[in-house]
Design a protein around this motif. Structure first.
Motif: not given
Length: 490
Positions: A240-244, A291-295
């Motif tokens: 999860w996070g920036t991983s898988h 993360p919830d990072d639509p930007a």
């Protein structure tokens, strides 16, 4: 019988790279390696660019020893090495003989799978490495790297998949390193990839950096017979996070849809328990949120690149100008023909954006690597380069149009004659890839030392407890057994 789907484990390479800055030592992997080997993964991703750099520069380890010991502990597993083709595992483009040397020494150490990708999706840069790897008997995975731009259309990605099929790769991977895919686009690309594959397995390598990851994986699983053959995942704390996604998530969702996944869940849980305990001992997070990072879908700056930009600006006393730099990253990417924001192009675009903002004069300062990119030494640009930028940076110089590897002079024999003798091809390869300064201060751990490391999670627990003077006794329980151990004061 239901269709079988396989998993590739990326915990100790990509997962550790994304979430632990690759600071995972070999002796921290050894105790759980045999468990990883019996879990049933199709492939275990063990090393590549950042992992090798970190082993040399920060961990003071021999990167080939990691492969040797893991091969010994996981004799039946397919162990993977990630290569950028002509760049091998570093950032500079190397001639063909260096790429061949690297693959040969990695293969001798125990690698039997290679994942090939190119930062520009210029598949010419993978041709030689693919051929060399196949000649060495390695399993070859060709990656089509996903990004968003006016030039990265479905047709572009499908054409790249066709080129990989023509090379004769064993598998094609839809690679989304920044988590930019959305469910509908993922399904569209998977359907179209299936149409051009010729017996190759289809893999999905999708990070969960922006919040779309879980839905993308579920959407891929909803395609029935078209669903990818292999999904990439990890165990917490490397998921999860920036991983898988986690393996548990993948297995649960695949089985809910009627697929069979031949994975030993107990082994996966043991891996998670071991690495979670390791994270606690090291003071690292034991879990990560999606993360919830639509930007990020707009600026597309991946997490590692963002951290580097923040550090560079902080060092200049300009941390408040990060929004300007992110805007400039988008402009530079457009100027340079929309390179993918993956290593090394992400770093080059980021550095150029910082220079443009800090100096206030766009392209007044240009790194040599950006100039080489515009001259064609990294391959063909995905889209057209802004003519004013091209004129300012390279002037009257004529860019090359041939495959970069063809114009680079062979260097292995010359380098060995001028700098040798070397005790082995491994030593020669390391000397080519790293400076004398890096290797002179390298006080690597000895491979034999790894043999003394406890080789299972219980062994690590007992060793840790025995070495802690604060512990006088402890109780270990599991179904059907209970052990109480006491230590005397001596």
């Amino acid at each position: 019988m239901s269709r079988k789907i396989k998993l590739e484990d990326i915990s100790i390479r990509d997962g550790a790279q994304c979430l632990w800055a690759t600071r995972l030592a070999t002796d921290e992997i050894v105790p759980i390696a045999e468990t990883m080997g019996r879990a049933g993964f199709d492939i275990i991703d063990v090393t590549g660019g950042a992992a090798i750099d970190t082993s040399i520069i920060y961990l003071r380890e021999n990167p080939f020893d990691r492969i040797r010991i893991l091969r010994e502990l996981m004799p039946d597993s397919r162990l993977n090495f990630n290569t950028r083709g002509q760049s091998v595992f570093r950032w500079t483009q190397y001639p063909d003989d260096v790429a061949e040397l690297a693959l040969r020494v990695f293969g001798k150490a125990g690698i039997d799978s290679v994942m090939l990708f190119d930062p520009l999706n210029d598949m010419r840069n993978l041709e030689f490495s693919c051929r060399a790897a196949k000649n060495l008997g390695m399993y070859t995975i060709g990656s089509v790297t996903y990004t968003i731009s006016p030039y990265h259309t479905d047709e572009h990605f499908v054409e790249k998949a066709k080129e990989l099929v023509a090379m004769g790769v064993d598998a094609v991977s839809l690679k989304d390193p920044s988590g930019l895919l959305v469910p509908e686009r993922a399904q569209s690309l998977i359907r179209k990839f299936r149409e051009v594959l010729n017996g190759q397995a289809l893999q999905l390598h999708c990070h969960t950096s922006t919040g779309t990851g879980p839905d993308v994986h579920r959407a891929a699983m909803d395609l029935g017979d078209l669903t990818p053959d292999v999904f990439h995942g990890a165990v917490p704390p490397f998921a999860w996070g920036t991983s898988h996604p986690s393996h548990e998530f993948l297995i649960d969702n695949l089985e809910e849809r009627g697929f069979t996944v031949d994975i030993d869940r107990e082994a996966v849980r043991e891996m998670e328990a071991y690495f979670t305990g390791l994270a606690r001992r090291r003071g690292m997070p034991t879990s990560h949120e999606v993360p919830d990072d639509p930007a990020m879908l707009v600026h597309q700056v991946p997490g590692g690149m963002l951290a580097n930009l923040q550090r560079q600006l902080t060092e200049q006393g300009m941390a408040d100008r990060l929004p300007e730099v992110l805007d400039e990253v988008s402009r530079v990417r457009l100027d340079l023909g929309y390179p993918l924001l993956v290593s090394p192009m992400a770093q080059y675009v980021g550095i150029q954006a910082v220079l443009n903002v800090v100096t206030g004069d766009r392209y007044a300062m240009v790194p040599d690597e950006v100039r080489s990119y515009l001259l064609g030494y990294y391959g063909a640009t995905p889209g057209p380069v802004d003519p004013d930028v091209l004129d300012r940076v390279i002037g009257d110089a004529e860019p090359i149009t041939r495959r970069p590897g063809e114009v680079l002079e062979p260097m292995v024999e010359r380098f060995a004659a001028e700098n040798g003798p070397f005790e082995s091809d491994e030593a020669l390869a390391l000397a080519i890839f790293y400076s004398k300064t890096d290797l002179e201060k390298w006080n690597c751990k000895d491979w034999d030392g790894y043999r003394a490391t406890p080789r299972n999670a219980l062994g690590v627990l007992l060793d840790t407890v025995a070495r802690d003077p604060r512990i006088r006794s402890f109780r270990f329980e599991r179904p059907g057994a209970r052990t109480v151990v006491s230590f005397n004061e001596n």
